[in-house]
Design an enzyme around this catalytic site. Structure first.
Site, PDB file in Angstrom:
ATOM      1  N   CYS A  27       1.297 -13.428   5.218  1.00  0.00           N
ATOM      2  CA  CYS A  27       0.777 -12.495   4.211  1.00  0.00           C
ATOM      3  C   CYS A  27      -0.743 -12.584   4.119  1.00  0.00           C
ATOM      4  O   CYS A  27      -1.350 -11.998   3.227  1.00  0.00           O
ATOM      5  CB  CYS A  27       1.415 -12.767   2.850  1.00  0.00           C
ATOM      6  N   CYS A  29      -1.207   3.787 -14.027  1.00  0.00           N
ATOM      7  CA  CYS A  29      -0.903   2.794 -15.057  1.00  0.00           C
ATOM      8  C   CYS A  29      -2.026   2.724 -16.085  1.00  0.00           C
ATOM      9  O   CYS A  29      -3.209   2.711 -15.723  1.00  0.00           O
ATOM     10  CB  CYS A  29      -0.686   1.425 -14.413  1.00  0.00           C
TER      11      CYS A  29
END
Length: 460
Positions: free
Chosen positions: A418, A69
């Site tokens: 998480c 990216c």
């Protein structure tokens, strides 16, 4: 600035921060991998450690790869693009093992292999972008950081008040890129004011883009104040340009924080929800409802939860932090009764409707703060659970919730998290009465240091 040369990176620790040593001093680095030999520019010097950034790479570690990216290193997301995907999985598993074995002194009987994500790009179903009246350039120029132009994008890594204008993000497909860039272009052309995060002024504040695997799209535009003429002008142009949108909504947020869960969300056109399909379920998701951000991997995660719970059809199950009830509804065919609790009222409404729409009759959902409503009185009304499934936010479970679990002592606990650090902390409190049978990580977040982890505990 001082530069130290030929420093070898020896490890990657919590949150993806790499560790090196130089003359007995610990060196913390971002964007490095084990085996790198680098020159380091010192940014901060303390008594026992220094923080720095890579000035030059002399030798690349085995897990280093080229980022894909153009915004990498400046944008606050996808900080692990420089690590091969196999390397990412290795470091994530190590992070979990460190949290359990080294910090919490816990030893699961079985650690199953991490489940890779089916997709490593275009995997997210929710993205939030911020407007700024003065966006950053896409490189670190020592003398000039901002181009003073309006932008729409992400916060700079470690600098919340600075935003980089995003041209292409790989986390959702190109429809999201087209939608975001077109909104920015319309707003610039119409001379609408972009938000100033330092002064808390400006008309355009945020956009939130949500989508599903069956290609339904929701857009929420967040305005800094109400201006009916300007608001309707922008929303009407978006509606005309993007007929693919299933849901177009807006929020007026005059607060200093970006949270919209405590604000009214108004429907402009389409539906107030989008629909996700998982296995044989159709699940409605509203604008502030929680749903696992990696839709393709969510079914794998829920399958692990279902396998760990190993239900016979006779159990009463409590699903704590249930969100839109996706776990509860997924496991419902295998349980006698499921009680879901979450603090977001609209998510609970979605959970109940999801059960109804899928002809599921053995779920009951409650809205409220778990620390306040998950009590002995609540349990006396709804029954003692045989199994508790808990999927709390990153901060983990409230101590009162842990205390109540220890009072009622269900036969099994399936803990989904998480954040392995807070998960291990909570399980350490439960471990005096529970044995850690097995653990399996599920990678929901490629190119980040985040990982989802599932742990099965059985009462002693």
């Amino acid at each position: 600035m001082e530069i130290i040369e030929n420093v070898e990176v020896i490890d990657v620790g919590t949150d993806g921060i790499a560790i090196a040593k130089h003359n007995g001093m610990v060196v913390f680095l971002k964007y490095a991998v084990t085996g790198d030999i680098v020159d380091v520019k010192i940014l901060k010097k303390k008594k026992n450690y220094v923080e720095g950034k890579i000035e030059k790479i002399h030798k690349a570690g085995e897990t280093r790869t080229l980022p894909f990216c153009s915004h990498y290193g400046i944008c606050g997301g996808c900080k692990w693009q420089h690590i091969t995907y196999e390397g990412q999985l290795f470091y994530k598993q190590k992070q979990i093992n460190d949290a359990f074995n080294r910090v919490a002194r816990l030893s699961p009987k079985v650690v199953l292999p991490i489940i890779p994500s089916p997709a490593t790009i275009e995997y997210r179903n929710k993205m939030e972008y911020a407007f700024t009246n003065s966006s950053w350039l896409n490189d670190f120029n020592e003398n000039k950081y901002t181009d003073k132009k309006p932008g729409l994008g992400f916060h700079i890594a470690g600098m919340f008040k600075q935003i980089i204008n995003i041209q292409k993000c790989y986390l959702q497909n190109d429809f999201a890129n087209k939608l975001r860039n077109t909104i920015r272009d319309i707003a610039v052309k119409e001379k609408m004011s972009f938000y100033n995060i330092k002064e808390h002024t400006g008309f355009l504040r945020n956009i939130i883009i949500r989508n599903t695997t069956i290609n339904e799209w929701m857009l929420i535009v967040v305005f800094g104040y109400e201006n009916i003429k300007l608001r309707e002008s922008l929303l009407e142009k978006i509606k005309a340009e993007f007929p693919e949108l299933n849901s177009l909504m807006y929020v007026i947020n005059t607060k200093k924080n970006d949270t919209i869960s405590d604000l009214p969300v108004y429907l402009y056109s389409g539906y107030s929800y989008i629909t996700e399909k998982m296995h044989n379920l159709k699940l409605k998701t509203g604008p502030v409802s929680f749903y696992q951000t990696n839709s393709l991997q969510a079914e794998n995660l829920y399958s692990v939860i279902k396998e760990f719970a190993s239900l016979s059809g006779k159990e009463t199950v409590y699903d704590l932090y249930t969100g839109t009830g996706s776990i509860a509804n997924f496991i419902s065919p295998n349980a006698y009764k499921i009680i879901g609790i979450d603090n977001i009222e609209s998510a609970i409404a979605d959970a109940s409707e999801n059960s109804k729409n899928n002809n599921i009759n053995n779920t009951i959902f409650y809205s409220g703060d778990l620390a306040k409503i998950f009590t002995s009185d609540f349990i006396n009304i709804n029954g003692i659970p045989d199994v508790i499934i808990t999927d709390p936010p990153r901060s983990g479970m409230h101590p009162k919730v842990v205390e109540e679990i220890l009072k009622i002592m269900p036969q099994k606990i399936v803990y989904v998290s998480c954040n392995p650090a807070t998960q291990a902390r909570d399980i350490a409190m439960l471990a005096k009465n529970y044995e850690i049978i097995k653990m399996q990580a599920v990678d929901m977040f490629p190119h980040t240091s985040h990982i989802e982890n599932v742990v099965l505990l059985i009462r002693n």
